[in-house]
Design a protein around this motif. Structure first.
Motif, mmCIF file in Angstrom:
data_model
loop_
_atom_site.group_PDB
_atom_site.id
_atom_site.type_symbol
_atom_site.label_atom_id
_atom_site.label_comp_id
_atom_site.label_asym_id
_atom_site.label_seq_id
_atom_site.Cartn_x
_atom_site.Cartn_y
_atom_site.Cartn_z
ATOM 1 N N ASP A 30 0.825 -1.211 0.000
ATOM 2 C CA ASP A 30 0.000 0.000 0.000
ATOM 3 C C ASP A 30 0.863 1.266 0.000
ATOM 4 O O ASP A 30 0.408 2.324 -0.425
ATOM 5 C CB ASP A 30 -0.941 -0.025 1.214
ATOM 6 C CG ASP A 30 -2.078 0.975 1.094
ATOM 7 O OD1 ASP A 30 -2.546 1.215 -0.036
ATOM 8 O OD2 ASP A 30 -2.485 1.542 2.124
ATOM 9 N N ASP A 35 -1.647 4.984 0.160
ATOM 10 C CA ASP A 35 -1.046 5.892 1.145
ATOM 11 C C ASP A 35 -0.586 5.152 2.396
ATOM 12 O O ASP A 35 -0.273 5.786 3.408
ATOM 13 C CB ASP A 35 -2.005 7.039 1.494
ATOM 14 C CG ASP A 35 -3.344 6.516 2.000
ATOM 15 O OD1 ASP A 35 -3.528 5.282 2.002
ATOM 16 O OD2 ASP A 35 -4.188 7.338 2.380
ATOM 17 N N ASP A 37 -2.030 3.195 4.579
ATOM 18 C CA ASP A 37 -2.842 3.065 5.803
ATOM 19 C C ASP A 37 -3.851 1.921 5.751
ATOM 20 O O ASP A 37 -4.626 1.739 6.689
ATOM 21 C CB ASP A 37 -3.597 4.381 6.080
ATOM 22 C CG ASP A 37 -4.603 4.699 4.969
ATOM 23 O OD1 ASP A 37 -4.597 3.989 3.930
ATOM 24 O OD2 ASP A 37 -5.379 5.653 5.138
ATOM 25 N N HIS A 38 -3.844 1.143 4.681
ATOM 26 C CA HIS A 38 -4.921 0.158 4.508
ATOM 27 C C HIS A 38 -5.003 -0.852 5.658
ATOM 28 O O HIS A 38 -6.091 -1.142 6.168
ATOM 29 C CB HIS A 38 -4.769 -0.560 3.162
ATOM 30 C CG HIS A 38 -5.821 -1.596 2.935
ATOM 31 N ND1 HIS A 38 -7.170 -1.292 2.925
ATOM 32 C CD2 HIS A 38 -5.752 -2.946 2.758
ATOM 33 C CE1 HIS A 38 -7.869 -2.407 2.737
ATOM 34 N NE2 HIS A 38 -7.038 -3.414 2.630
ATOM 35 N N ASN A 41 -6.302 0.802 8.810
ATOM 36 C CA ASN A 41 -7.746 1.011 8.654
ATOM 37 C C ASN A 41 -8.504 -0.286 8.929
ATOM 38 O O ASN A 41 -9.445 -0.324 9.716
ATOM 39 C CB ASN A 41 -8.078 1.473 7.226
ATOM 40 C CG ASN A 41 -7.577 2.872 6.934
ATOM 41 O OD1 ASN A 41 -7.287 3.631 7.846
ATOM 42 N ND2 ASN A 41 -7.466 3.205 5.651
ATOM 43 N N ARG A 177 -6.837 5.628 -4.848
ATOM 44 C CA ARG A 177 -5.619 6.452 -4.856
ATOM 45 C C ARG A 177 -4.586 5.994 -5.885
ATOM 46 O O ARG A 177 -3.850 6.804 -6.443
ATOM 47 C CB ARG A 177 -4.930 6.394 -3.488
ATOM 48 C CG ARG A 177 -5.679 7.105 -2.417
ATOM 49 C CD ARG A 177 -4.952 7.000 -1.085
ATOM 50 N NE ARG A 177 -5.870 7.304 -0.006
ATOM 51 C CZ ARG A 177 -6.236 8.535 0.331
ATOM 52 N NH1 ARG A 177 -5.717 9.564 -0.294
ATOM 53 N NH2 ARG A 177 -7.087 8.741 1.303
HETATM 54 MG MG MG Z 1 -5.086 3.949 2.011
#
Ligand code: MG
Ligand code: ADP
Length: 210
Positions: A30, A35, A37-38, A41, A177
């Motif tokens: 990722d 970005d 953060d997957h 999250n 993204r």
């Molecule tokens: Mg992300």
């Protein structure tokens, strides 16, 4: 499938473990085209489900999927939060209209995946979690139509999920993204495809032990 989700606590724990075990690898993916953060999250959502797992196992599947979807939507954040949340809320909605068993599960899961497509305005081939979810949903439907045994279905689903995940490597991202990178997204596996595959494989491992 049993009427009450007695397996849910075990399923949630196993899914959460699979994501934790592979967290570094997915974060690295990722970081290249997203970005980064997957996993964080997703883990927020899985931790919330962990806290609810005993309560969830007291519900029926319709109520459990609804609650899981709402929890995932409100805790994951990012693009994936509303998408994973939509999957479960929509499965719950479809399951209200029919009895839940091996045959109807294929239709229920397909409805969930269709709702994800609508929600994300995306389809197969766009380098997202859908490149795992769609082939798995399609395979389940074919398997029901062809009367494939549960053992064979459980043996095949992981292969379909892994092939779908791998297929994202050579795709150009057109949603999310990663699409900002255009050609530079080529050559990298999509993080959401990888976590979707890991979660599906973890679920199959548990179902194989039943
Ligand atoms: Mg992300
Ligand atoms: P964000 O991209 O908002 O940071 P996450 O990092 O949690 O959210 O999730 C990114 C993942 O979500 C991607 O790897 C991809 O699989 C999935 N994704 C992003 N946009 C879409 C979409 N429109 N349809 C389906 N999946 C998507």
């Amino acid at each position: 499938m049993s009427l009450t989700p007695v397996l849910l606590p075990h399923l949630i724990e196993t899914v959460a473990n699979a994501i934790s075990t592979n967290a570094e690898e997915v974060t690295a993916l990722d970081q290249v085209i997203g970005d980064g953060d997957h996993v964080i999250n997703l883990q927020r959502g899985l931790n919330a489900l962990m806290a609810q797992r005993e309560e969830l196992s007291q519900l029926d599947w319709v109520a459990a999927w609804q609650k899981m979807g709402m929890t995932l939507m409100s805790t994951i954040g990012g693009a994936s939060g509303s998408l994973f949340g939509t999957l479960f809320v929509s499965m719950s909605k479809t399951a209200r209209e029919q009895p839940i068993n091996q045959k109807t599960f294929a239709a229920i899961f397909k409805a969930g995946v269709d709702a994800v497509k609508q929600r994300g305005k995306a389809d197969a081939g766009e380098k997202t979690m859908l490149d795992v979810l769609i082939p798995v949903a399609d395979y389940l439907q074919t398997a029901v139509a062809d009367n494939v045994s549960l053992a064979d279905v459980l043996a095949t689903v992981p292969k379909v999920a892994i092939a779908g995940m791998e297929s994202t490597r050579d795709m150009l991202a057109t949603k999310g993204r990663a699409s900002f990178l255009e050609e530079r997204s080529l050559g990298h596996i999509d993080a959401g495809a990888r976590t979707s595959q890991l979660m599906i494989c973890a679920i199959v491992t548990i179902l194989n032990q039943q």
